[in-house]
Scaffold this active site. Structure first.
Site, mmCIF file in Angstrom:
data_model
loop_
_atom_site.group_PDB
_atom_site.id
_atom_site.type_symbol
_atom_site.label_atom_id
_atom_site.label_comp_id
_atom_site.label_asym_id
_atom_site.label_seq_id
_atom_site.Cartn_x
_atom_site.Cartn_y
_atom_site.Cartn_z
ATOM 1 N N HIS A 160 29.382 40.185 31.600
ATOM 2 C CA HIS A 160 30.561 41.021 31.850
ATOM 3 C C HIS A 160 31.407 40.979 30.561
ATOM 4 O O HIS A 160 32.536 40.507 30.557
ATOM 5 C CB HIS A 160 31.327 40.503 33.070
ATOM 6 N N GLU A 185 32.034 47.320 42.530
ATOM 7 C CA GLU A 185 33.479 47.334 42.256
ATOM 8 C C GLU A 185 34.060 48.644 42.753
ATOM 9 O O GLU A 185 33.466 49.710 42.566
ATOM 10 C CB GLU A 185 33.785 47.267 40.754
ATOM 11 N N ASN A 188 29.897 50.832 40.176
ATOM 12 C CA ASN A 188 31.350 50.631 40.058
ATOM 13 C C ASN A 188 31.985 52.008 40.023
ATOM 14 O O ASN A 188 31.688 52.809 39.124
ATOM 15 C CB ASN A 188 31.718 49.884 38.770
ATOM 16 N N TYR A 226 35.608 54.204 40.194
ATOM 17 C CA TYR A 226 37.080 54.235 40.181
ATOM 18 C C TYR A 226 37.640 55.652 40.241
ATOM 19 O O TYR A 226 38.599 55.906 40.938
ATOM 20 C CB TYR A 226 37.622 53.509 38.942
ATOM 21 N N ARG A 234 31.071 38.224 44.134
ATOM 22 C CA ARG A 234 30.424 38.575 42.870
ATOM 23 C C ARG A 234 31.283 38.035 41.722
ATOM 24 O O ARG A 234 32.461 38.380 41.628
ATOM 25 C CB ARG A 234 30.287 40.104 42.772
ATOM 26 N N GLU A 264 28.595 47.391 33.627
ATOM 27 C CA GLU A 264 29.150 48.539 32.919
ATOM 28 C C GLU A 264 28.765 48.577 31.436
ATOM 29 O O GLU A 264 29.638 48.475 30.564
ATOM 30 C CB GLU A 264 30.674 48.566 33.049
HETATM 31 O O1 IFM Z 1 38.834 45.061 35.409
HETATM 32 C C1 IFM Z 1 37.793 45.961 35.240
HETATM 33 C C2 IFM Z 1 36.454 45.239 35.368
HETATM 34 O O2 IFM Z 1 36.343 44.203 34.466
HETATM 35 C C3 IFM Z 1 35.335 46.216 35.103
HETATM 36 N N1 IFM Z 1 35.469 47.397 35.911
HETATM 37 C C4 IFM Z 1 36.740 48.058 35.943
HETATM 38 C C5 IFM Z 1 37.832 47.052 36.259
HETATM 39 C C6 IFM Z 1 39.200 47.769 36.301
HETATM 40 O O3 IFM Z 1 39.467 48.349 35.061
#
Ligand code: IFM
Length: 459
Positions: A121, A363, A303, A305, A77, A166
């Site tokens: 992005h 992600e 995504n 985290y 990706r 995002e």
């Molecule tokens: O690096 C970023 C990415 O560009 C978008 N999602 C989170 C990642 C980590 O912060």
């Protein structure tokens, strides 16, 4: 020993974005983007760096594709730099920019790696920002032109398209908090930006499908389960607000539910406890927009985290960042809590509450202080543990019936981590920024073995 197995059709990939790896910021006719302008402004980036060179991927893409092949990836990706292809954002095409992406796609396909393209992005052409950026509707229309150009030229070979990455981050970090490009701090304007980002998604999807009928088209949202810091009602309310502010504000319109009424009502209350007032920001929503935004998608990109532990602020001046603080336990180098449970919860919620047709984790990853040891190895055991734990919950979610169909680690390479510059290393592959030498980290060798075996043993 328990075997964690994934279907053969499960897609294994990694992800990057243009500004974070390409470099070549003004090469071969590329136009300036808002991230070029932002990083060239002193004081914006923690280590004073820019993405001017980054990982020099523009010149080294063949080496990078060979590394992907060595990891056995099914898919890659990446995002397109809009201003590399349309330097002014619309109108004249820069053939050299288009050719770069065409060569990249061909190189991937030659290695049996499926290209997954993200159109946006965060690197808006500066020329469009000068005309109002995402605050104005015309930018959504320019995005459709750009999506048309890209899908006409690559749609014969690219079968997976992601309109936006995002939109929460693009709208709020860039326009309400000013820590990303274009560096604005005007909360109501961030709501306009968010609306035009979503609108442009809805307008672009049918155009992409028209140019590339067999393609699957989706959008990527960063979603963070909001967890109350205590069982007190004020903290529970804070978590509900955070969920609406960050998750539902994007998820609901994309899934056909419009903007969340509870959050709209809150924004319109003068002196509301969040300190965030919408004023007349939402007058940018025109009749029919919400139907456009709700265009059916083939998949949702997630995504993930961290969770967001939310507590009621005692002092409004603390808002918004400290109201949503994270716990200190078991953090990555970003200070982000390692919480695979949050991914599990979000996957189940997307299935049971939103019934999304298919989900790909577009992600997921972690930043740690990685160094080469004396033998030139990167022994990143913490990242390997992070990966294993997150893949484990993916597997559990699939067993629950969640239509999770693939996983893309963030990121292929250590790269330019926005406001942190090069201080954070998320890569599967270590990059020495002085020499541009790439070194596959131990965790990536483990990932390679997982991909080859379509699973792993839980030890
Ligand atoms: O690096 C970023 C990415 O560009 C978008 N999602 C989170 C990642 C980590 O912060």
């Amino acid at each position: 020993m328990t075997r964690i197995s994934f279907a053969d059709s499960f897609v294994w990939g990694t992800a990057t974005s243009a500004y974070q790896i390409e470099g070549a910021w003004d090469a071969d006719g590329k136009g300036e983007s808002i991230w070029d302008r932002f990083t060239h402004t002193p004081g914006t980036i923690q280590d004073g760096s820019t993405g001017d060179v980054a990982c020099d991927h523009y010149n080294r893409y063949e080496e990078d594709v060979a590394l992907m092949a060595a990891l056995g990836l099914d898919a890659y990706r990446f995002s397109i730099s809009w201003s590399r292809v349309l330097p002014a954002g619309r109108g004249a095409l820069n053939q050299a920019g288009l050719d770069f992406y065409s060569r990249l796609v061909d190189a991937l396909l030659a290695h049996n790696i499926a290209p997954w393209v993200t159109l946006y992005h965060w690197d808006l052409p500066q020329a469009l920002q000068d005309e109002g950026g995402w605050e104005v509707r015309a930018t959504a229309e320019a995005f459709v032109e750009y999506a048309d150009v890209m899908s006409r030229h690559l749609g014969d070979r690219v079968k997976h398209w992601i309109t936006h990455n995002e939109p929460f981050v693009a709208a709020f970090l860039g326009n309400a908090w000013g820590i990303h490009a274009p560096g604005k701090k005007e909360f109501p304007k961030a709501l306009r930006v968010a609306h035009h980002l979503l609108l442009s998604h809805g307008l672009a999807v049918p155009v992409i499908r028209g140019n590339s009928p067999e393609s699957k088209v989706g959008i990527t949202l960063d979603l963070s389960p909001a967890v109350p810091a205590s069982l007190g009602s004020a903290d529970i309310q804070a978590a509900q607000f955070y969920d609406g502010f960050h998750n539902r504000w994007f998820l609901d319109p994309v899934c056909g539910r419009g903007y969340p009424q509870d959050i709209l009502a809150l924004y319109n209350m003068p002196d509301n406890p969040t300190g965030m007032i919408a004023d007349d920001a939402m007058d940018c929503v025109q009749p029919g927009d919400m139907e456009t935004v709700a265009v059916p998608i083939d998949f949702l990109g997630l995504n993930y985290y961290f969770r967001t532990v939310s507590s009621h602020p005692h002092d409004k001046s603390e808002l918004p960042q400290t109201a949503f603080r994270l716990t200190a336990a078991d953090n990555t180098n970003m200070g982000w809590e390692v919480a695979p449970q949050g991914l599990y919860d979000m996957l189940n919620r997307l299935h049971t509450d939103y019934n999304v047709p298919a989900i790909y984790i577009t992600e997921n990853g972690s930043s740690y202080d990685d160094d080469l040891d004396e033998s030139g190895r990167v022994r990143d055991v913490l990242r390997q543990r992070y990966l294993r734990e997150h893949l484990f919950v993916c597997n559990q979610a699939i067993r629950n019936g969640v239509p999770l169909q693939g996983y893309f680690s963030w990121s292929l390479l250590d790269n330019f981590e926005w406001a942190f510059g090069y201080l954070q290393r998320f890569g599967n592959i270590h990059v020495d920024y002085e020499t541009q030498k790439r070194t596959i980290k131990d965790s990536a060798y483990w990932y390679r073995d997982v991909i080859a075996a379509r699973g792993f043993d839980l030890v």
